[in-house]
Design an enzyme around this catalytic site. Structure first.
Site, mmCIF file in Angstrom:
data_model
loop_
_atom_site.group_PDB
_atom_site.id
_atom_site.type_symbol
_atom_site.label_atom_id
_atom_site.label_comp_id
_atom_site.label_asym_id
_atom_site.label_seq_id
_atom_site.Cartn_x
_atom_site.Cartn_y
_atom_site.Cartn_z
ATOM 1 N NE ARG A 56 -71.272 -27.126 -41.865
ATOM 2 C CZ ARG A 56 -71.114 -27.185 -40.549
ATOM 3 N NH1 ARG A 56 -70.137 -27.725 -40.083
ATOM 4 N NH2 ARG A 56 -72.423 -27.609 -40.200
ATOM 5 N NE ARG A 99 -74.995 -21.241 -46.231
ATOM 6 C CZ ARG A 99 -74.837 -22.248 -45.616
ATOM 7 N NH1 ARG A 99 -73.764 -22.572 -45.181
ATOM 8 N NH2 ARG A 99 -75.965 -22.988 -45.375
ATOM 9 C CG ASP A 247 -78.233 -22.077 -39.212
ATOM 10 O OD1 ASP A 247 -78.309 -23.263 -38.934
ATOM 11 O OD2 ASP A 247 -77.156 -22.004 -39.807
ATOM 12 C CG ASN A 257 -80.054 -26.429 -36.678
ATOM 13 O OD1 ASN A 257 -79.023 -26.060 -36.694
ATOM 14 N ND2 ASN A 257 -80.338 -27.665 -36.538
HETATM 15 O O1 MRU Z 1 -75.804 -25.347 -43.999
HETATM 16 P P1 MRU Z 1 -74.729 -25.425 -42.640
HETATM 17 O O2 MRU Z 1 -74.131 -26.571 -42.554
HETATM 18 O O3 MRU Z 1 -74.269 -24.073 -42.460
HETATM 19 O O4 MRU Z 1 -75.931 -25.495 -41.452
HETATM 20 C C1 MRU Z 1 -75.320 -25.922 -40.186
HETATM 21 C C2 MRU Z 1 -76.499 -25.972 -39.102
HETATM 22 O O5 MRU Z 1 -77.478 -25.934 -39.489
HETATM 23 C C3 MRU Z 1 -75.952 -25.958 -38.084
HETATM 24 O O6 MRU Z 1 -76.859 -26.873 -36.934
HETATM 25 C C4 MRU Z 1 -76.198 -24.547 -37.261
HETATM 26 O O7 MRU Z 1 -75.485 -23.554 -37.952
HETATM 27 C C5 MRU Z 1 -75.661 -24.513 -35.796
HETATM 28 S S1 MRU Z 1 -73.834 -24.629 -35.755
HETATM 29 C C6 MRU Z 1 -72.942 -24.302 -34.410
#
Ligand code: MRU
Length: 358
Positions: A56, A99, A247, A257
């Protein structure tokens, strides 16, 4: 084909490995209790690994998807370009349906597809070799980009600084080094005294499980807090800066994010604490004018009602579980990218940075 896992100058945590047709992922669902590596040769299983959070973090999802597309392409029995191209598109569609918020996923799949699209005269065997180099290049470049971002971001921090971060935007969320935690690592490497407060990040606990694990492992001082403690600590003057990842960043700087980031940004604004976003230019989506257009992933209610097999809430309770929120650009002090630091005029700076990167 050589293994591209070795980036000696970055930190030692690299959650994605590839060698000789096998993709290995550190199972992030099992951290910090167990360090289990899972091997993949089938792109459909890679898609499931992304969906189920074995891997993730936006950049890590992009890198994994590129390897997933490679595995799918390698398994193709097509001998002509048209058939191979159709299959590759189907493979990428499946990987892309995992995702929706993390734009690096679509960025990486587009990079893979455009390589093939640009070379229709090449035999399929050559295209497969080129795809292997491309996936490995995406992974290697991600680490370099994170280190460049870290150098830019470290300059924004004072000599002694207590940083709050949310979720995990570290080595585990990338091919290595991290975005927000890359800035922390670079500041430490530059001799600054950095300590980190990690929000636990309900419901998936990326802060408690992952950020705490990787910083502790690197010997960087880290203190875990529950999400609802950040405001009190800001009010007590215990936080000097907030650094988070992203994200997806719209053209105007609005940033999606992990859920809860917006709350932290509002709190930081109220307490006059700088709020930084660290993200590669591949996270910037210039096709979206503002954050209201960013698709927000809705996840399984069970992530809220349960922790592992333990039930926390009454059976049948209504649940909301948006995985991300959007922080408006006006609450962001600066956006740190590998191309430089955008401040205030995000529209022009981000367009310029993306143009330079491509
Ligand atoms: O749901 P996730 O764990 O994939 O979410 C991750 C985040 O929100 C991070 O802050 C984002 O992807 C940046 S990772 C360098």
């Amino acid at each position: 084909m050589a293994n591209c896992n070795l980036y000696p100058q970055s930190c030692g945590i690299q959650p994605i490995r590839y060698a000789d047709g096998v993709l290995s992922l550190l199972d992030q669902r099992r951290l910090p209790v167990e360090e289990i590596w899972l091997d993949y040769t089938d792109y459909r299983e890679v898609a499931e690994a992304i969906r189920s959070m074995v891997v993730r973090g936006a950049p890590a999802i992009g890198v994994t998807a590129a390897y997933g597309a490679l595995l799918g392409a390698k398994a193709s029995s097509a001998t002509d370009f048209e058939t191979f191209w159709d299959e590759l598109n189907q493979i990428c569609d499946l990987l892309g349906a995992t995702r929706p918020t993390a734009v690096n996923l679509f960025w990486a799949l587009e990079r893979v597809k455009s390589l093939v699209r640009a070379n229709p005269e090449q035999p399929v065997t050559n295209l497969k070799i080129a795809l292997e180099y491309e996936a490995m290049a995406i992974a290697e470049q991600d680490v370099r980009i994170n280190m460049a971002m870290g150098r830019h971001g470290a300059q924004l921090l004072p000599q002694t600084v207590r940083v709050l971060t949310h979720c995990n935007a570290g080595a585990l969320a990338t091919a290595g080094y991290g975005t927000a935690l890359g800035v922390v690592r670079a500041a430490v490497a530059a001799g600054k005294q950095v300590s980190v407060l990690a929000d636990e990040t309900r419901p998936f606990l990326q802060g408690a499980r992952l950020t705490a694990w990787e910083l502790q492992r690197d010997g960087i001082p880290v203190t875990l807090i529950c999400d609802n403690m950040a405001g009190a600590l800001m009010a007590q003057g215990e936080i000097d800066a907030v650094i988070v990842g992203a994200d997806r960043i719209a053209a105007n700087g609005d940033t999606a994010n992990k859920i809860g980031t917006y709350t932290v940004a509002v709190l930081a604004h109220e307490h006059n604490i700088p709020f930084y976003v660290a993200a590669p230019t591949s996270t910037v989506d210039l096709s979206l004018t503002d954050g209201s257009q960013i698709p927000i992933e809705q996840r399984d209610p069970r992530e809220v009602t349960h922790t592992g097999d333990i039930q926390l809430a009454p059976q049948g309770i209504e649940v909301r579980n948006p995985a991300f929120d959007v922080t408006p650009a006006r609450l962001i002090t600066a956006i740190i990218t590998e191309q430089g630091v955008a401040r205030g005029n995000y529209l022009d700076d981000l367009a310029d940075f993306v143009g330079r990167a491509s």
